[in-house]
Design a protein around this motif. Structure first.
Motif, PDB file in Angstrom:
ATOM      1  N   LEU A 114       0.828  -1.209   0.000  1.00 30.31           N
ATOM      2  CA  LEU A 114       0.000   0.000   0.000  1.00 30.31           C
ATOM      3  C   LEU A 114       0.861   1.258   0.000  1.00 30.31           C
ATOM      4  CD1 LEU A 114      -2.856  -1.014   2.463  1.00 30.31           C
ATOM      5  CD2 LEU A 114      -2.993  -0.805  -0.020  1.00 30.31           C
ATOM      6  N   ASN A 115       1.964   1.213   0.705  1.00 26.73           N
ATOM      7  CA  ASN A 115       2.885   2.351   0.743  1.00 26.73           C
ATOM      8  C   ASN A 115       3.458   2.623  -0.652  1.00 26.73           C
ATOM      9  OD1 ASN A 115       4.106   4.438   2.081  1.00 26.73           O
ATOM     10  ND2 ASN A 115       5.810   3.208   2.853  1.00 26.73           N
ATOM     11  N   GLU A 116       3.786   1.568  -1.374  1.00 29.91           N
ATOM     12  CA  GLU A 116       4.290   1.714  -2.738  1.00 29.91           C
ATOM     13  C   GLU A 116       3.233   2.347  -3.631  1.00 29.91           C
ATOM     14  OE1 GLU A 116       5.760  -1.981  -4.322  1.00 29.91           O
ATOM     15  OE2 GLU A 116       7.101  -2.285  -2.614  1.00 29.91           O
ATOM     16  N   LYS A 117       1.978   1.931  -3.456  1.00 31.02           N
ATOM     17  CA  LYS A 117       0.885   2.510  -4.259  1.00 31.02           C
ATOM     18  C   LYS A 117       0.736   4.003  -3.972  1.00 31.02           C
ATOM     19  CE  LYS A 117      -1.850  -1.716  -4.752  1.00 31.02           C
ATOM     20  NZ  LYS A 117      -3.121  -2.387  -4.432  1.00 31.02           N
ATOM     21  N   VAL A 118       0.897   4.376  -2.686  1.00 32.66           N
ATOM     22  CA  VAL A 118       0.793   5.800  -2.322  1.00 32.66           C
ATOM     23  C   VAL A 118       1.935   6.575  -2.965  1.00 32.66           C
ATOM     24  CG1 VAL A 118       0.973   7.430  -0.381  1.00 32.66           C
ATOM     25  CG2 VAL A 118      -0.469   5.415  -0.169  1.00 32.66           C
ATOM     26  N   GLU A 119       3.140   6.011  -2.922  1.00 35.28           N
ATOM     27  CA  GLU A 119       4.309   6.690  -3.498  1.00 35.28           C
ATOM     28  C   GLU A 119       4.183   6.837  -5.012  1.00 35.28           C
ATOM     29  OE1 GLU A 119       7.736   4.552  -2.158  1.00 35.28           O
ATOM     30  OE2 GLU A 119       7.528   5.265  -0.102  1.00 35.28           O
TER      31      GLU A 119
END
Length: 169
Positions: free
Chosen positions: A143-148
């Motif tokens: 999810l963090n990668e998607k936000v980035e």
């Protein structure tokens, strides 16, 4: 069995603190010896009955512990309560020391078995916790990668809510 001479009379009376140990027709010179023997006899009988009661309770606990596959806190608490009763009787000297020692040894053996089960349960919990942590950490990383990457925040937020609900369950 003891062979008595002919002409003896057998008298049986219930054990009582108030009744005399000897029949009224028998007189003795040293009544203090008889009084002490009576008190000691009562202690022996009551201590034996108390030991039998505790031994029976301990056998029930042994049976329950032997059937256990996983640690159960309720049984541990029952064993602690049992031992505190026995220890109190030993402190008050209502039970012979050797009887209390036998109960103590058997109780310690049961505590040892429960400790092994608790150690196993703790290691299983630690293993499960590590696996669960790794699962959620990897999802959060995704999810963090998607936000980035700048993807839509609303679907990510919904995914976080599903993860939270799953985590609560």
């Amino acid at each position: 069995e003891v062979e008595f001479p002919e002409g003896f009379v057998k008298i049986e009376k219930p054990l009582s603190m108030t009744d005399d140990l000897l029949p009224e027709t028998i007189k003795v010179q040293r009544t203090d010896v008889i009084t002490r023997a009576k008190a000691e006899w009562h202690f022996v009988v009551l201590s034996s009955k108390l030991y039998d009661l505790y031994h029976t309770e301990l056998e029930d606990l042994k049976e329950r512990v032997s059937k256990m596959v996983d640690f159960e806190g309720g049984v541990f608490e029952e064993l602690k309560s049992f031992w505190s009763k026995v220890a109190e009787q030993a402190r008050e000297r209502n039970i012979f020391r050797d009887q209390a020692d036998k109960l103590k040894d058997q109780t310690n053996e049961l505590f040892g078995k429960l400790k092994e089960l608790r150690t196993k349960a703790n290691s299983d919990l630690a293993k499960s916790s590590k696996e669960t942590y790794a699962k959620y950490a990897s999802k959060l990383d995704e999810l963090n990668e998607k936000v980035e990457k700048g993807l839509g925040l609303n679907p990510i937020f919904e995914e976080l809510k599903r993860m939270q609900a799953d985590f609560k369950n």
